[in-house]
Design a protein around this motif. Structure first.
Motif, PDB file in Angstrom:
ATOM      1  N   LYS A  66       2.762   2.176  -0.680  1.00 49.07           N
ATOM      2  CA  LYS A  66       1.522   2.872  -1.030  1.00 49.07           C
ATOM      3  C   LYS A  66       0.347   1.903  -1.106  1.00 49.07           C
ATOM      4  O   LYS A  66      -0.787   2.287  -0.809  1.00 49.07           O
ATOM      5  N   ALA A  67       0.618   0.664  -1.499  1.00 43.62           N
ATOM      6  CA  ALA A  67      -0.438  -0.341  -1.622  1.00 43.62           C
ATOM      7  C   ALA A  67      -0.720  -1.059  -0.300  1.00 43.62           C
ATOM      8  O   ALA A  67      -1.726  -1.764  -0.186  1.00 43.62           O
ATOM      9  N   ALA A  68       0.154  -0.875   0.696  1.00 43.81           N
ATOM     10  CA  ALA A  68      -0.032  -1.530   1.996  1.00 43.81           C
ATOM     11  C   ALA A  68      -1.238  -0.925   2.710  1.00 43.81           C
ATOM     12  O   ALA A  68      -1.604   0.232   2.480  1.00 43.81           O
ATOM     13  N   GLU A  69      -1.819  -1.706   3.578  1.00 42.94           N
ATOM     14  CA  GLU A  69      -2.981  -1.245   4.340  1.00 42.94           C
ATOM     15  C   GLU A  69      -2.625  -0.015   5.177  1.00 42.94           C
ATOM     16  O   GLU A  69      -1.644  -0.033   5.921  1.00 42.94           O
ATOM     17  N   PRO A  70      -3.395   1.064   5.034  1.00 44.83           N
ATOM     18  CA  PRO A  70      -3.150   2.252   5.872  1.00 44.83           C
ATOM     19  C   PRO A  70      -3.294   1.910   7.355  1.00 44.83           C
ATOM     20  O   PRO A  70      -4.028   0.993   7.731  1.00 44.83           O
ATOM     21  N   VAL A  71      -2.582   2.658   8.176  1.00 44.63           N
ATOM     22  CA  VAL A  71      -2.581   2.439   9.615  1.00 44.63           C
ATOM     23  C   VAL A  71      -3.015   3.733  10.284  1.00 44.63           C
ATOM     24  O   VAL A  71      -2.535   4.820   9.941  1.00 44.63           O
ATOM     25  N   ARG A  72      -3.898   3.605  11.232  1.00 38.07           N
ATOM     26  CA  ARG A  72      -4.360   4.784  11.965  1.00 38.07           C
ATOM     27  C   ARG A  72      -3.174   5.483  12.636  1.00 38.07           C
ATOM     28  O   ARG A  72      -2.352   4.848  13.291  1.00 38.07           O
ATOM     29  N   GLY A  73      -3.082   6.790  12.430  1.00 38.00           N
ATOM     30  CA  GLY A  73      -2.014   7.576  13.042  1.00 38.00           C
ATOM     31  C   GLY A  73      -0.689   7.494  12.304  1.00 38.00           C
ATOM     32  O   GLY A  73       0.334   7.951  12.817  1.00 38.00           O
ATOM     33  N   GLU A  74      -0.688   6.975  11.087  1.00 39.63           N
ATOM     34  CA  GLU A  74       0.583   6.778  10.364  1.00 39.63           C
ATOM     35  C   GLU A  74       1.317   8.082  10.094  1.00 39.63           C
ATOM     36  O   GLU A  74       2.543   8.126  10.129  1.00 39.63           O
ATOM     37  N   ARG A  75       0.590   9.144   9.857  1.00 39.81           N
ATOM     38  CA  ARG A  75       1.247  10.439   9.592  1.00 39.81           C
ATOM     39  C   ARG A  75       1.990  10.917  10.841  1.00 39.81           C
ATOM     40  O   ARG A  75       3.133  11.363  10.763  1.00 39.81           O
ATOM     41  N   LEU A  76       1.349  10.821  12.002  1.00 39.85           N
ATOM     42  CA  LEU A  76       1.998  11.211  13.256  1.00 39.85           C
ATOM     43  C   LEU A  76       3.219  10.331  13.523  1.00 39.85           C
ATOM     44  O   LEU A  76       4.282  10.832  13.904  1.00 39.85           O
ATOM     45  N   VAL A  77       3.073   9.037  13.310  1.00 36.68           N
ATOM     46  CA  VAL A  77       4.198   8.110  13.501  1.00 36.68           C
ATOM     47  C   VAL A  77       5.355   8.486  12.576  1.00 36.68           C
ATOM     48  O   VAL A  77       6.512   8.548  12.994  1.00 36.68           O
ATOM     49  N   GLY A  78       5.039   8.766  11.312  1.00 35.71           N
ATOM     50  CA  GLY A  78       6.075   9.092  10.336  1.00 35.71           C
ATOM     51  C   GLY A  78       6.808  10.383  10.653  1.00 35.71           C
ATOM     52  O   GLY A  78       8.042  10.441  10.596  1.00 35.71           O
ATOM     53  N   TRP A  79       6.049  11.435  10.986  1.00 35.55           N
ATOM     54  CA  TRP A  79       6.687  12.716  11.306  1.00 35.55           C
ATOM     55  C   TRP A  79       7.497  12.626  12.596  1.00 35.55           C
ATOM     56  O   TRP A  79       8.584  13.209  12.699  1.00 35.55           O
ATOM     57  N   THR A  80       6.986  11.889  13.576  1.00 36.19           N
ATOM     58  CA  THR A  80       7.729  11.703  14.830  1.00 36.19           C
ATOM     59  C   THR A  80       9.030  10.958  14.557  1.00 36.19           C
ATOM     60  O   THR A  80      10.100  11.357  15.034  1.00 36.19           O
ATOM     61  N   ALA A  81       8.951   9.912  13.761  1.00 38.57           N
ATOM     62  CA  ALA A  81      10.151   9.138  13.419  1.00 38.57           C
ATOM     63  C   ALA A  81      11.150  10.002  12.653  1.00 38.57           C
ATOM     64  O   ALA A  81      12.366   9.903  12.872  1.00 38.57           O
ATOM     65  N   HIS A  82      10.659  10.838  11.758  1.00 35.49           N
ATOM     66  CA  HIS A  82      11.510  11.738  10.969  1.00 35.49           C
ATOM     67  C   HIS A  82      12.346  12.622  11.897  1.00 35.49           C
ATOM     68  O   HIS A  82      13.573  12.728  11.735  1.00 35.49           O
ATOM     69  N   TYR A  83      11.702  13.241  12.880  1.00 38.06           N
ATOM     70  CA  TYR A  83      12.434  14.135  13.791  1.00 38.06           C
ATOM     71  C   TYR A  83      13.304  13.365  14.778  1.00 38.06           C
ATOM     72  O   TYR A  83      14.425  13.794  15.077  1.00 38.06           O
ATOM     73  N   LEU A  84      12.838  12.229  15.257  1.00 40.99           N
ATOM     74  CA  LEU A  84      13.668  11.425  16.162  1.00 40.99           C
ATOM     75  C   LEU A  84      14.912  10.897  15.437  1.00 40.99           C
ATOM     76  O   LEU A  84      15.987  10.802  16.032  1.00 40.99           O
TER      77      LEU A  84
END
Length: 172
Positions: A66-84
Motif C-alpha cells: 500500500k505504501a509502494a509507489e502506485p503504477v499506471r494501469g496497476e488495476r488492469l494488471v492485477g485483475w488480468t493476473a487474477h484471471y490468468l
C-alpha cells in the motif's frame, strides 16, 4: 490421426480456459457475497498489479504494498493476473486429472487443487506484498488464513462446477 489429436488438445485447452475463468468468477462472486453478509472488504487486485508491476524494476518484496509507489494501469494488471492465475490453476488440475477428469469431473480433485492453490498467496504473494508468510504480519493472521482457505475452497468448488458447464459446451 494427428489432426484429431490436435483437435482434442485444443478442446482441452479451451476447457481449461473456461474452467479457470469460471472458477475465478465463482471466487469473485463469493467475495461479493462475503462483503454483503460479513462486511468483509473486497480484495484489491490493484495492489496485486502494483506488486507485479514493480517486479520488472527489480522490486519483488515490499514492507507494505500500500505504501509502494502506485503504477499506471496497476488495476488492469492485477485483475488480468487474477484471471490468468485462475486459468493456470485449472491447467494444473487438468495436468493431474487429465482428459479423463475433464470428461467426468469429480469434486474431490477439484477441491484438493483449489485448497492447494492457497500456497501461492501464503508463500509468494503475501510475503512479497508485506503481509508475511501466511499473513503473519497482518492484524488478525488466523482470520486472514481462514478467509484465504475458505476462498480457495470456493475456487475449488468453482473448478468443479464450471468444469461441468465447460464439459457440456466442449467434448474434451
Amino acid at each position: 490421426m494427428h489432426g484429431k489429436h490436435w483437435e482434442r488438445q485444443m478442446e482441452l485447452l479451451a476447457f481449461g480456459i473456461l474452467t479457470g475463468t469460471g472458477a475465478t468468477m465463482v471466487m469473485d462472486l463469493w467475495a461479493l457475497a462475503r462483503r454483503r453478509l460479513l462486511a468483509t472488504p473486497l480484495p484489491d487486485y490493484g495492489l496485486v498489479g502494483r506488486w507485479l508491476a514493480h517486479m520488472p524494476r527489480g522490486r519483488f518484496r515490499h514492507a507494505s504494498i500500500k505504501a509502494a509507489e502506485p503504477v499506471r494501469g496497476e488495476r488492469l494488471v492485477g485483475w488480468t493476473a487474477h484471471y490468468l492465475t485462475g486459468v493456470a490453476f485449472a491447467a494444473i488440475l487438468l495436468g493431474i486429472g487429465g482428459a479423463g477428469w475433464a470428461r467426468q469431473p469429480t469434486p474431490g480433485l477439484a477441491l484438493a487443487v483449489g485448497i492447494g492453490t492457497v500456497a501461492a498467496p501464503f508463500l509468494l504473494m503475501q510475503p512479497g506484498m508485506g503481509a508475511g508468510i501466511a499473513a503473519s504480519r497482518t492484524p488478525r493472521p488466523a482470520a486472514a488464513r481462514i478467509q484465504s482457505l475458505v476462498t480457495h475452497a470456493v475456487f475449488g468448488l468453482g473448478l468443479y462446477a464450471t468444469a461441468w458447464i465447460a464439459r457440456s459446451l466442449l467434448a474434451p
